[in-house]
Design a protein around this motif. Structure first.
Motif, PDB file in Angstrom:
ATOM      1  N   ASN A 291     -53.256 -18.323  -2.161  1.00 53.74           N
ATOM      2  CA  ASN A 291     -51.926 -17.935  -2.639  1.00 53.74           C
ATOM      3  C   ASN A 291     -50.795 -18.491  -1.772  1.00 53.74           C
ATOM      4  OD1 ASN A 291     -52.821 -16.065  -4.788  1.00 53.74           O
ATOM      5  ND2 ASN A 291     -53.730 -15.004  -3.054  1.00 53.74           N
ATOM      6  N   CYS A 292     -51.156 -18.957  -0.566  1.00 48.73           N
ATOM      7  CA  CYS A 292     -50.117 -19.352   0.404  1.00 48.73           C
ATOM      8  C   CYS A 292     -49.089 -20.312  -0.197  1.00 48.73           C
ATOM      9  CB  CYS A 292     -50.749 -19.997   1.632  1.00 48.73           C
ATOM     10  SG  CYS A 292     -51.460 -18.799   2.769  1.00 48.73           S
ATOM     11  N   LEU A 293     -49.556 -21.458  -0.739  1.00 51.50           N
ATOM     12  CA  LEU A 293     -48.610 -22.466  -1.210  1.00 51.50           C
ATOM     13  C   LEU A 293     -47.855 -22.029  -2.462  1.00 51.50           C
ATOM     14  CD1 LEU A 293     -50.450 -25.819  -0.413  1.00 51.50           C
ATOM     15  CD2 LEU A 293     -48.817 -24.541   0.959  1.00 51.50           C
ATOM     16  N   PRO A 294     -48.554 -21.537  -3.516  1.00 55.06           N
ATOM     17  CA  PRO A 294     -47.788 -21.130  -4.711  1.00 55.06           C
ATOM     18  C   PRO A 294     -46.863 -19.930  -4.497  1.00 55.06           C
ATOM     19  CG  PRO A 294     -50.156 -20.711  -5.006  1.00 55.06           C
ATOM     20  CD  PRO A 294     -50.001 -21.502  -3.759  1.00 55.06           C
ATOM     21  N   GLU A 295     -47.203 -19.063  -3.555  1.00 53.55           N
ATOM     22  CA  GLU A 295     -46.415 -17.831  -3.396  1.00 53.55           C
ATOM     23  C   GLU A 295     -45.257 -17.975  -2.403  1.00 53.55           C
ATOM     24  OE1 GLU A 295     -46.731 -14.860  -4.937  1.00 53.55           O
ATOM     25  OE2 GLU A 295     -48.395 -15.509  -6.213  1.00 53.55           O
ATOM     26  N   THR A 296     -45.117 -19.170  -1.793  1.00 53.83           N
ATOM     27  CA  THR A 296     -44.019 -19.369  -0.842  1.00 53.83           C
ATOM     28  C   THR A 296     -43.225 -20.598  -1.256  1.00 53.83           C
ATOM     29  OG1 THR A 296     -45.348 -20.760   0.601  1.00 53.83           O
ATOM     30  CG2 THR A 296     -45.333 -18.405   1.084  1.00 53.83           C
ATOM     31  N   GLY A 297     -42.174 -20.882  -0.480  1.00 53.56           N
ATOM     32  CA  GLY A 297     -41.396 -22.089  -0.743  1.00 53.56           C
ATOM     33  C   GLY A 297     -40.078 -21.784  -1.399  1.00 53.56           C
TER      34      GLY A 297
ATOM     35  N   ASP B  24     -38.690 -18.258  -2.599  1.00 50.22           N
ATOM     36  CA  ASP B  24     -37.661 -17.854  -1.640  1.00 50.22           C
ATOM     37  C   ASP B  24     -38.237 -17.088  -0.449  1.00 50.22           C
ATOM     38  OD1 ASP B  24     -35.099 -17.956  -0.721  1.00 50.22           O
ATOM     39  OD2 ASP B  24     -34.524 -16.037  -1.613  1.00 50.22           O
ATOM     40  N   ARG B  25     -39.395 -17.507   0.020  1.00 47.99           N
ATOM     41  CA  ARG B  25     -39.931 -16.935   1.258  1.00 47.99           C
ATOM     42  C   ARG B  25     -40.913 -17.942   1.862  1.00 47.99           C
ATOM     43  NH1 ARG B  25     -42.660 -12.531  -2.312  1.00 47.99           N
ATOM     44  NH2 ARG B  25     -44.063 -13.872  -3.455  1.00 47.99           N
ATOM     45  N   ALA B  26     -41.174 -17.786   3.170  1.00 54.75           N
ATOM     46  CA  ALA B  26     -42.087 -18.697   3.843  1.00 54.75           C
ATOM     47  C   ALA B  26     -43.340 -17.972   4.318  1.00 54.75           C
ATOM     48  CB  ALA B  26     -41.385 -19.379   5.023  1.00 54.75           C
TER      49      ALA B  26
ATOM     50  N   VAL C 278     -47.788 -17.839   7.822  1.00 55.61           N
ATOM     51  CA  VAL C 278     -46.481 -18.482   7.728  1.00 55.61           C
ATOM     52  C   VAL C 278     -46.679 -19.905   7.193  1.00 55.61           C
ATOM     53  CG1 VAL C 278     -44.483 -19.305   9.011  1.00 55.61           C
ATOM     54  CG2 VAL C 278     -45.563 -17.136   9.638  1.00 55.61           C
ATOM     55  N   VAL C 279     -46.031 -20.196   6.076  1.00 55.80           N
ATOM     56  CA  VAL C 279     -46.117 -21.553   5.520  1.00 55.80           C
ATOM     57  C   VAL C 279     -44.882 -22.313   6.000  1.00 55.80           C
ATOM     58  CG1 VAL C 279     -46.288 -22.930   3.424  1.00 55.80           C
ATOM     59  CG2 VAL C 279     -47.358 -20.672   3.535  1.00 55.80           C
ATOM     60  N   ALA C 280     -45.073 -23.124   7.039  1.00 55.97           N
ATOM     61  CA  ALA C 280     -43.939 -23.810   7.661  1.00 55.97           C
ATOM     62  C   ALA C 280     -43.516 -25.037   6.866  1.00 55.97           C
ATOM     63  CB  ALA C 280     -44.292 -24.208   9.093  1.00 55.97           C
ATOM     64  N   VAL C 281     -44.500 -25.739   6.311  1.00 55.16           N
ATOM     65  CA  VAL C 281     -44.220 -26.919   5.488  1.00 55.16           C
ATOM     66  C   VAL C 281     -45.036 -26.772   4.216  1.00 55.16           C
ATOM     67  CG1 VAL C 281     -44.419 -29.429   5.325  1.00 55.16           C
ATOM     68  CG2 VAL C 281     -43.747 -28.391   7.492  1.00 55.16           C
ATOM     69  N   ASN C 282     -44.353 -26.850   3.074  1.00 60.10           N
ATOM     70  CA  ASN C 282     -44.997 -26.545   1.802  1.00 60.10           C
ATOM     71  C   ASN C 282     -44.926 -27.755   0.865  1.00 60.10           C
ATOM     72  OD1 ASN C 282     -45.742 -25.532  -0.723  1.00 60.10           O
ATOM     73  ND2 ASN C 282     -44.922 -23.496  -0.256  1.00 60.10           N
TER      74      ASN C 282
ATOM     75  N   SER D  95     -40.042 -25.993   1.916  1.00 62.90           N
ATOM     76  CA  SER D  95     -40.065 -26.936   0.790  1.00 62.90           C
ATOM     77  C   SER D  95     -38.926 -27.941   0.896  1.00 62.90           C
ATOM     78  CB  SER D  95     -39.874 -26.208  -0.541  1.00 62.90           C
ATOM     79  OG  SER D  95     -40.912 -25.317  -0.764  1.00 62.90           O
ATOM     80  N   LEU D  96     -39.178 -29.103   0.291  1.00 59.80           N
ATOM     81  CA  LEU D  96     -38.126 -30.097   0.179  1.00 59.80           C
ATOM     82  C   LEU D  96     -37.300 -29.730  -1.060  1.00 59.80           C
ATOM     83  CD1 LEU D  96     -39.032 -33.874   0.373  1.00 59.80           C
ATOM     84  CD2 LEU D  96     -37.116 -33.045  -0.937  1.00 59.80           C
ATOM     85  N   VAL D  97     -36.006 -29.444  -0.889  1.00 59.82           N
ATOM     86  CA  VAL D  97     -35.222 -29.037  -2.055  1.00 59.82           C
ATOM     87  C   VAL D  97     -34.320 -30.148  -2.580  1.00 59.82           C
ATOM     88  CG1 VAL D  97     -35.276 -26.572  -1.526  1.00 59.82           C
ATOM     89  CG2 VAL D  97     -33.367 -27.942  -0.705  1.00 59.82           C
ATOM     90  N   GLU D  98     -33.969 -31.107  -1.734  1.00 61.13           N
ATOM     91  CA  GLU D  98     -33.119 -32.189  -2.227  1.00 61.13           C
ATOM     92  C   GLU D  98     -33.280 -33.403  -1.331  1.00 61.13           C
ATOM     93  OE1 GLU D  98     -29.151 -30.930  -3.123  1.00 61.13           O
ATOM     94  OE2 GLU D  98     -28.514 -32.930  -3.738  1.00 61.13           O
TER      95      GLU D  98
END
Lengths: 236, 278
Positions: free
Chosen positions: B18-24, B28-30, B38-42, B251-254
């Motif tokens: 669940n780590c990757l789909p549930e964060t970012g 809106d949470r890491a 803690v997902v530091a880079v997603n 996550s990379l947003v832009e």
């Protein structure tokens, strides 16, 4: 006229741009819409219209500082495939800015610790010109634009508005480009300096460079422009 | 392409499906709500070309520094692949550098990449002299002759505008700005292809910051390396970089041209960031 001259250098079709302000409740502000024009090598196209009509935004969209919502900006390159500036990859835009497309912004943006001479020479040095030669050309360009030699070593930020604008123009046109965008290049210049700038733009036309410039003064448009495009709300 | 990251993630903790789909960005949470890792880079993908300068911006905790550490292999990557400068495996396919043998990884770190840290204690060994620190990097890159190492160390010491007479002083005896410059000399002494900078001027006063940024820019132009610059200072990003990516919650947003990100930001978070500039 050779067949090549019939080719468009730049063709803007159905170009539109709006801004969505997410932190202001998602308000959408229309910059401009359905803008169409084209220009050829050696032509100067003048954009005119009331303040807030979107003229500067059109230039920024062509330069890709703004992302277009709709439409295309087809740029025809010498010896290279045509690109759509509205959608090509960022790294292409960087290459084009270095070598082919120049932008003379409305106001000089410069670091306070860079001299006028270095600021003007930099675009040449950036594309590999020898430093001494670049500075020599910068000296010539500044002299031609009527900047006194004792100012060359000073930061342009200490200059008057008109002097700053001329440094800005020198910087924007010194390196060889194929298309130059100019945002009100003569706005804060007196009659004499204006004439000097218009003569320079005319020389660029002779060198087959395509230009898009924003002017407010109808007489200047008549004097220098080959095509004039009026920009207004919801119309072109 | 000099550097390419494909779907790179970094999870601190046990990790679960669940780590990757549930964060970012979307979530809106890491922090994973299931296993509390803690997902530091997603799931970040990016490319850096030769001579390109990429900026990374985002709030504290958005994963910027971790991203650099993954590239420099200070941290093991949890998921994803990294390609570097066309390094190939025996079959001639582009090779995931994360799967290279340790000796080749060390070679990459010593020879092809360099990192400049915000904290000079991470980038410099304070038990070695300034020259010793530079020599360590040159040694790591394969040079064994003392005279050559000494000459090169002095050469790079000159490049950072420091008097040669101070090369045998210890990092403790230099100011913060000078320590950053010694880090730069050390980083560049192996002629890397890629320079990673993690908040290189944070904590320095503006006059020192300006000198260091000008120095980095001039050396980049002269030596032609690519850079990835992490900073929360949009002024630094504007001054140094051509391209910028924006991170939030790992996550990379832009991603876009730096002037476009600053003048026409698309993502709500980027708009907030840009409008927060003083």
């Amino acid at each position: 006229m050779s067949a090549f001259n019939h080719r468009y250098k730049l063709k803007v079709e159905a170009l539109g741009k709006s801004f969505t302000l997410h932190n202001r409740g998602g308000v959408r502000v229309q910059g401009f819409e359905n803008v169409n024009f084209s220009l050829r090598c050696g032509e100067l196209l003048a954009l005119h219209g009331p303040s807030g009509a979107g003229k500067s935004s059109i230039l920024k969209t062509i330069f890709r500082t703004y992302l277009a919502d709709s439409g295309s900006i087809r740029f025809h390159r010498n010896n290279n495939p045509e690109v759509d500036l509205a959608s090509c990859p960022e790294s292409h835009v960087l290459d084009l800015r270095r070598r082919e497309i120049g932008f003379v912004t409305q106001f000089l943006k410069i670091l306070p610790r860079v001299s006028a001479l270095d600021a003007v020479a930099y675009p040449l040095i950036e594309i590999g010109t020898d430093e001494e030669q670049a500075k020599e050309e910068a000296r010539k360009m500044l002299t031609q634009l009527g900047i006194r030699e004792e100012l060359f070593k000073l930061s342009p930020l200490t200059f008057s508005g008109g002097e700053q604008q001329r440094v800005n123009i020198a910087r924007g046109i010194i390196a060889p480009k194929e298309l130059i965008l100019l945002d009100e290049p003569t706005a804060s210049l007196d009659q004499k300096s204006s004439e000097v700038v218009l003569r320079l733009l005319d020389q660029l036309k002779q060198r087959n460079i395509a230009m898009i410039a924003i002017f407010h003064d109808q007489r200047k448009i008549e004097q220098i422009a080959d095509v004039a495009v009026a920009i207004g709300r919801n119309e072109i | 392409m000099l550097l390419e990251l494909k779907n790179v993630s970094k999870i601190f903790g046990s990790g679960c499906n669940n780590c990757l789909p549930e964060t970012g960005e979307q979530a809106d949470r890491a922090i994973c709500p299931v296993c509390h890792s803690v997902v530091a880079v997603n799931d970040v993908s990016l490319k850096v070309k030769d001579k390109e300068i990429l900026g990374v911006v985002g709030e504290s905790g958005s994963g910027k520094s971790t991203l650099l550490q993954l590239i420099f292999q200070d941290q093991p990557v949890s998921e994803g692949t990294i390609f570097f400068n066309g390094i190939k495996d025996r079959e001639g396919n582009n090779c995931n550098i994360l799967e290279l043998p340790p000796a080749r990884k060390a070679w990459l770190r010593n020879h092809e990449m360099s990192m400049i840290y915000q904290n000079p204690h991470l980038g410099l060994n304070f038990n070695f002299s300034a020259g010793g620190n530079i020599a360590e990097k040159i040694l790591g890159a394969g040079e064994k002759r003392y005279e050559v190492i000494r000459d090169q160390a002095l050469y790079y010491f000159g490049k950072i505008e420091m008097p040669r007479s101070r090369i045998d002083d210890y990092p403790d005896n230099f100011s913060g700005g000078q320590q950053q410059r010694i880090q730069i000399a050390k980083a560049l002494s192996s002629s890397p292809r890629l320079l990673l900078l993690d908040e290189p001027t944070t904590g320095l006063d503006v006059s020192v910051q300006a000198r260091i940024l000008d120095l980095i820019k001039a050396l980049q132009y002269e030596m032609g390396f690519s850079m990835i610059v992490v900073s929360h200072d949009l002024g630094v990003i504007n001054h140094l970089t051509d391209l910028t990516l924006v991170m939030k919650n790992g996550s990379l947003v832009e991603y876009g041209l730096t002037d476009q990100i600053l003048e026409d930001p698309q993502h709500p978070y980027t708009q907030l960031l840009v409008s927060s500039k003083l």
